[in-house]
Design an enzyme around this catalytic site. Sequence first.
Site, short mmCIF file in Angstrom:
data_model
loop_
_atom_site.label_atom_id
_atom_site.label_comp_id
_atom_site.label_asym_id
_atom_site.label_seq_id
_atom_site.Cartn_x
_atom_site.Cartn_y
_atom_site.Cartn_z
N PHE A 214 0.88 -1.14 0.07
CA PHE A 214 0.13 -0.03 -0.07
C PHE A 214 1.05 1.14 -0.11
O PHE A 214 1.77 1.23 1.03
CB PHE A 214 -0.96 0.22 1.16
CG PHE A 214 -2.00 1.08 1.25
CD1 PHE A 214 -3.18 0.99 0.67
CD2 PHE A 214 -1.59 2.24 1.44
CE1 PHE A 214 -4.14 2.21 0.62
CE2 PHE A 214 -2.31 3.50 1.43
CZ PHE A 214 -3.75 3.37 0.97
N ASP A 322 9.22 3.01 1.95
CA ASP A 322 7.87 3.70 2.32
C ASP A 322 7.79 3.91 3.81
O ASP A 322 7.51 2.64 4.17
CB ASP A 322 6.79 3.38 1.50
CG ASP A 322 5.40 3.90 1.93
OD1 ASP A 322 5.47 4.74 3.05
OD2 ASP A 322 4.46 3.58 1.16
N LYS A 353 1.82 10.63 8.25
CA LYS A 353 1.39 10.14 9.46
C LYS A 353 2.04 10.71 10.68
O LYS A 353 2.04 11.88 10.83
CB LYS A 353 1.28 8.62 9.57
CG LYS A 353 0.46 8.02 8.30
CD LYS A 353 0.12 6.51 8.87
CE LYS A 353 -0.80 5.87 7.53
NZ LYS A 353 -2.11 6.11 7.64
N THR A 377 1.33 23.79 -4.22
CA THR A 377 0.78 25.08 -3.57
C THR A 377 1.36 24.95 -2.16
O THR A 377 2.07 25.80 -1.62
CB THR A 377 -0.68 25.50 -3.49
OG1 THR A 377 -1.03 25.74 -4.81
CG2 THR A 377 -0.86 26.97 -2.97
O1 PSZ Z 1 -7.38 3.19 3.06
C1 PSZ Z 1 -6.55 4.11 3.14
O2 PSZ Z 1 -6.48 5.26 2.33
C2 PSZ Z 1 -5.42 3.92 4.39
S1 PSZ Z 1 -5.76 3.16 5.53
C3 PSZ Z 1 -3.93 3.56 5.98
C4 PSZ Z 1 -3.44 4.12 4.91
C5 PSZ Z 1 -4.11 4.65 4.08
N1 PSZ Z 1 -2.08 4.33 5.07
C6 PSZ Z 1 -1.34 5.50 4.38
C7 PSZ Z 1 -0.18 5.02 3.76
C8 PSZ Z 1 0.54 3.94 4.04
O3 PSZ Z 1 0.21 3.24 5.24
C9 PSZ Z 1 1.73 3.79 3.34
C10 PSZ Z 1 2.89 2.54 3.95
N2 PSZ Z 1 2.09 4.34 2.53
C11 PSZ Z 1 1.49 5.62 1.94
C12 PSZ Z 1 0.31 5.73 2.57
C13 PSZ Z 1 -0.39 6.76 2.02
O4 PSZ Z 1 -0.66 7.85 3.16
P1 PSZ Z 1 -1.74 9.22 3.23
O5 PSZ Z 1 -2.96 8.14 3.69
O6 PSZ Z 1 -1.25 10.03 4.21
O7 PSZ Z 1 -1.94 9.67 1.82
#
Ligand code: PSZ
Length: 496
Positions: A214, A322, A353, A377
């Site tokens: 992910f 990541d 996070k 931006t």
């Molecule tokens: O369902 C979702 O969109 C979720 S539930 C948990 C996440 C997203 N985690 C975000 C995440 C991550 O765990 C890793 C390893 N890489 C990138 C991301 C993306 O981060 P955000 O959500 O801040 O864009």
Amino acid sequence: MNLLRGIKRCGKMTYIISRQRSTVAASARPLTDNGKFDRPSIVTNEIPGPKTRALLERAAVVHNTGAINFFCDYEKSKGNYLVDADGNVLLDCYQQISSMPLGYNYPGFLDIYKDESSLVSVVNRAALGNFPPVNFTKDLETLLTVAPKGLTNVVTLACGSCSNENAYKALFMWYQRRQRGEEPLGSDQNIESCMMNKPPGSPNLSILSFSGAFHGRTLGCLSTTHSKWIHKIDIPAFDWPIADFPQLKYPLEEFKRENDAEEARCLAQVEELIERWRTKSPVAGLIIEPIQAEGGDRHASDDYFRKLRNIATKYDIGFICDEVQTGMAISGRFWAHDYWNLDKSPDIVTFAKKMITGGFFFSDEIKWKEGYRIFNTWMSDPSKFPILEHTLDVVKSEDLAARAAGVGEHLLSGLKDFERRYDFLSAARGRGTFCAIDAVDTNTRDSVVKTALSNGLLIGGCGEKTIRFRPSLIFSIQEADMALGILDDVMQKIAP
Ligand code: PSZ
């Protein structure tokens, strides 16, 4: 304060398996003691309670509410306790999908904005890439105090997805810069073709990712995300290579030979994919999570990651780590990849996070010359930098990585005990408090998470059948015991 010493001493305690716990959790007695919660309290018959249900109904008229669990009262929430709209007090081992480093309303944090320069950054949101505030360089330097070894540059961005998205761009730019040599970036041919989305200006290049990964849901990231189909369906994707992430068998000690063979197979496949894609869409780099989180808390050995790094070096492709979910001390080290003891650091490490801002650290080699190539931006929210600075102070001065390691060991031993006592649980695993255990199937996992919630414990699910813990860095041994006590009651209810 020597937190670690306290933890080690407490670490010898076994958690309290107690029926009393769930009775406590279900009780409606006021639970505050000197303004602090010391246990959960459930005051509605079910969660979501009536106030959340009413709010959901109203929101549903103008908004998709399919993912909302319940509305929260962040003013009342404190430490590791999250208060919902109905006044239920939950022991929060999920912390806004692993995003709250110090829990709710950490002492003194509400006062940060009494300082006018902090408040000014809230009132006047800067377009950071163009008009940064005078203290921006200091904030970048603060971030660099926790930079992974060898990564001496940083860019801030708004979220994890933006961070990965731009990290891919940085790798592509680096890859093409080397291909181009002395040729100018803006040749007529490059300019014309890129404006039409065609090579050579828009080259056919790829990012290799892993099954179960992910990395976000924006368009580029989504092509490297493979955890759930609901994230991907209907959305066009790049035809980029996807390697198998090792599927380890637990307990690890018992399956050492099989797991070594599985990792070797997966590594050979990475090399094979890099070779295979060379003609159609060369691999500019790969991206990997130190622990696959959304994919179901899947781990691989440190040796696997060292070898993977060596493969990237051998083929001269970029290595993005990541650390959006694993970073900021929860694993027991500041960065989870610190466990690997790499000869050469990743080229890029992305974060968001618990780091309060998104962004990525990168090496001098990756550095680009021209402005506006990695840009938007806001590029983060400078009003959050005072929180970042104070959070990093606490994490360092109280050695919260060591605390996560100590509390995590205790939590994991409780989960291993569950695994021995309940047939429907297996594969207890974790690093620091980044812990998980598998249920026998999706339904059982879902009912564990749901029943835990109605008993005052907020935990998460991930992958097909995994129960996960993502507590804050101030999670204590006592709170771990309480969580295990509640879960034990839940398991007894659920056991077939
Ligand atoms: O369902 C979702 O969109 C979720 S539930 C948990 C996440 C997203 N985690 C975000 C995440 C991550 O765990 C890793 C390893 N890489 C990138 C991301 C993306 O981060 P955000 O959500 O801040 O864009």
